[in-house]
Design a protein around this motif. Structure first.
Motif, PDB file in Angstrom:
ATOM      1  N   PRO A   1       1.169  -1.105  -0.622  1.00 52.90           N
ATOM      2  CA  PRO A   1       0.025   0.204  -0.042  1.00 52.90           C
ATOM      3  C   PRO A   1       0.766   1.203   0.152  1.00 52.90           C
ATOM      4  CG  PRO A   1      -1.189  -1.385   1.457  1.00 52.90           C
ATOM      5  CD  PRO A   1       0.432  -1.769   1.258  1.00 52.90           C
TER       6      PRO A   1
ATOM      7  N   GLN B   1       1.115   3.609  -2.908  1.00 58.29           N
ATOM      8  CA  GLN B   1       0.240   5.245  -2.636  1.00 58.29           C
ATOM      9  C   GLN B   1       2.062   6.280  -3.255  1.00 58.29           C
ATOM     10  OE1 GLN B   1       0.165   5.898   1.583  1.00 58.29           O
ATOM     11  NE2 GLN B   1       1.636   7.748   1.281  1.00 58.29           N
TER      12      GLN B   1
ATOM     13  N   ARG C   1      -1.638  -0.495   9.345  1.00 56.64           N
ATOM     14  CA  ARG C   1      -2.473  -0.442   8.670  1.00 56.64           C
ATOM     15  C   ARG C   1      -2.539   0.844   7.863  1.00 56.64           C
ATOM     16  NH1 ARG C   1      -6.742  -3.399  10.988  1.00 56.64           N
ATOM     17  NH2 ARG C   1      -6.508  -3.524  13.540  1.00 56.64           N
TER      18      ARG C   1
ATOM     19  N   THR D   1      -3.579   0.477   4.787  1.00 53.41           N
ATOM     20  CA  THR D   1      -4.504   0.805   3.121  1.00 53.41           C
ATOM     21  C   THR D   1      -4.822   2.148   3.969  1.00 53.41           C
ATOM     22  OG1 THR D   1      -4.707  -1.416   3.328  1.00 53.41           O
ATOM     23  CG2 THR D   1      -6.625  -0.294   2.563  1.00 53.41           C
TER      24      THR D   1
ATOM     25  N   MET E   1      -2.916   5.052   2.310  1.00 51.75           N
ATOM     26  CA  MET E   1      -3.087   4.715   0.658  1.00 51.75           C
ATOM     27  C   MET E   1      -4.274   5.371   0.521  1.00 51.75           C
ATOM     28  SD  MET E   1      -2.972   1.766  -1.126  1.00 51.75           S
ATOM     29  CE  MET E   1      -4.936   1.287  -0.835  1.00 51.75           C
ATOM     30  N   VAL E   2      -5.033   5.360   0.978  1.00 55.67           N
ATOM     31  CA  VAL E   2      -6.517   5.587  -0.424  1.00 55.67           C
ATOM     32  C   VAL E   2      -6.974   6.763  -0.067  1.00 55.67           C
ATOM     33  CG1 VAL E   2      -9.291   5.230   0.059  1.00 55.67           C
ATOM     34  CG2 VAL E   2      -8.201   3.100   0.409  1.00 55.67           C
TER      35      VAL E   2
END
Length: 450
Positions: A244, A248, A383, A385, A388-389
């Motif tokens: 991730p 990113q 964590r 993710t 990244m999102v």
């Protein structure tokens, strides 16, 4: 365990600062020799050469950033194992990521050297600086393996709480780089490729010194050459936690390449002025980097040791310190922007573009710090993710969409420049809502690395 490396004991503020300050000064020296490259190129050659160096920066991070994200994942795992005193698993991850880095470094060298003309043309690099951009890019990527291995070695040392030795090695590398720049560019007049050559050789020196340190390190995290190989379960874990961050880094870098492409549309003086700012921006980014790295290691070690209250207190302290420091540097940068840009850009036109670009961005540094620190905490908590999102939506999708639409109505450099503070603001708001909703505590739940 060596207590001087552990962040699981002692006063929280002292522990974080003692870790973060060497990272700060180390990155300061690294930024200094990057800035010295630009100064040498601008002073001994011309603004076209300075623009060539600046136009390559976002591309370089695009290539290297993905694998640095994987190194971050390895650092999180190593910090967790170190805090839990699981040294057998730590060594498996460490030797795996070193083996992987050697493969990656060779791959990046081939790709960077062979594809540089195609990529730089796709970026609409101005014709006046394109030949020098290609030379700089190719010479830099001849030493890509040094860059990759240095980041991996430093990631390992930081994960076990050792930020002092990387500082010493960066100081040495800085002096090497300064001497080589003056010799290659100033005395021999070998041109822009010599600046990249000086950077490559100095990175090789720092990577080699980190390698020697790990060979002689504490037995719990000592590197053994005969054990450098891929341990597939460890590599799977590194990819799971690092992918991730790698995605990113690369996608955000791709968005920044898009930004650079639009800056290049304003021709060579804008490219040179913004390149001058990019060197100064590295200095403003220092408090963000040092506290983000410190928080990621602090969270990883203390979660491994199951000290959850200590994690929450350390996170609050680190974020506040980073934001206050970044805001102070941003205010100073805004006030002294003309004098600072003039250090790197030679022509009045380039200085004007650089000042305009800088003043659109620097007052928002605290928001950049907030987003990066929270992202680092989430990575340290296993964590990755979530950041990244958030960052892909804000720093990539929104940034590209905003520039594409806004330039249809106003064709000014400030429109492109404002993309950064706009997207930092959005990501900070989303992260703060995430904390306020209570998901922050979920990131600190008791779970194992699987």
């Amino acid at each position: 365990m060596q207590k001087e490396h552990s962040l699981t004991q002692g006063p929280i503020a002292k522990g974080l600062l003692m870790f973060a300050l060497p990272v700060f000064f180390g990155n300061l020296f690294q930024q200094f020799y990057n800035a010295f490259d630009s100064w040498c190129v601008g002073f001994f050659i011309d603004d076209y050469a300075l623009g060539a160096v600046g136009s390559s920066a976002s591309l370089i991070f695009l290539f290297v950033g993905f694998f640095n994200g994987l190194a971050m994942g390895a650092g999180v795992i190593i910090a967790r194992h170190y805090g839990a005193k699981d040294f057998h698993a730590l060594k498996q991850v460490m030797h795996t990521v070193v083996a992987f880095g050697l493969i990656v470094g060779a791959f990046l060298t081939v790709i960077g050297v062979s594809l540089s003309p195609i990529i730089l043309r796709l970026m609409n690099t101005p014709v006046n600086i394109l030949p020098q951009s290609i030379i700089y890019f190719r010479y830099y990527f001849c030493g890509a393996i040094f860059t990759v291995m240095y980041n991996i070695f430093v990631g390992i040392l930081h994960a076990v709480g050792d930020s002092k030795h990387p500082l010493y090695y960066l100081i040495i590398a800085t002096f090497v780089n300064v001497v080589l720049d003056l010799l290659f560019v100033g005395y021999f007049g070998w041109g822009v490729g010599a600046a990249a050559m000086a950077t490559t050789l100095s990175q090789g020196v720092s990577a080699f010194l980190c390698f020697l340190r790990l060979l002689r390190a504490d037995e719990n995290y000592r590197l053994e050459v005969k054990k450098i190989r891929i341990h597939w379960p460890s590599l799977k874990l590194v990819v799971r936690y690092g992918l991730p961050s790698g995605i990113q880094n690369s996608v955000i870098s791709l968005a920044n390449v898009f930004v650079q492409r639009n800056i290049n549309e304003f021709k060579e003086f804008a490219t040179a002025g913004c390149a001058a700012y990019s060197r100064l921006e590295g200095f403003a980014f220092l408090p963000v980097t040092c506290f983000a790295q410190g928080l990621s290691t602090f969270v990883g070690q203390n979660l491994g040791a199951e000290k959850y209250d200590r994690v929450k207190k350390g996170v609050s302290f680190g974020i506040i310190c980073s934001c206050v420091t970044a805001a102070t540097i941003g205010l100073v940068s805004f006030i002294f922007a003309p004098q600072l840009i003039d250090l790197f850009a030679d022509s009045p036109e380039a200085v004007d573009y650089g000042v305009r670009h800088m003043r659109c961005i620097c007052l928002f540094n605290a928001l950049l710090a907030l987003s990066h620190c929270i992202a680092a905490v989430m990575r340290g908590a296993g964590r990755p993710t979530v950041p990244m999102v958030v960052m892909l939506l804000c720093w990539c999708v929104l940034r590209v969409t905003y520039i594409s639409v806004a330039l249809l109505f106003v064709t000014e450099l400030e429109v492109v420049s404002f993309a950064y503070p706009l997207t930092w603001t959005c990501s900070s708001i989303i992260f703060c809502i995430y904390l306020w909703k209570g998901n922050w505590m979920h990131a600190f739940s008791k779970h194992k690395l699987v």
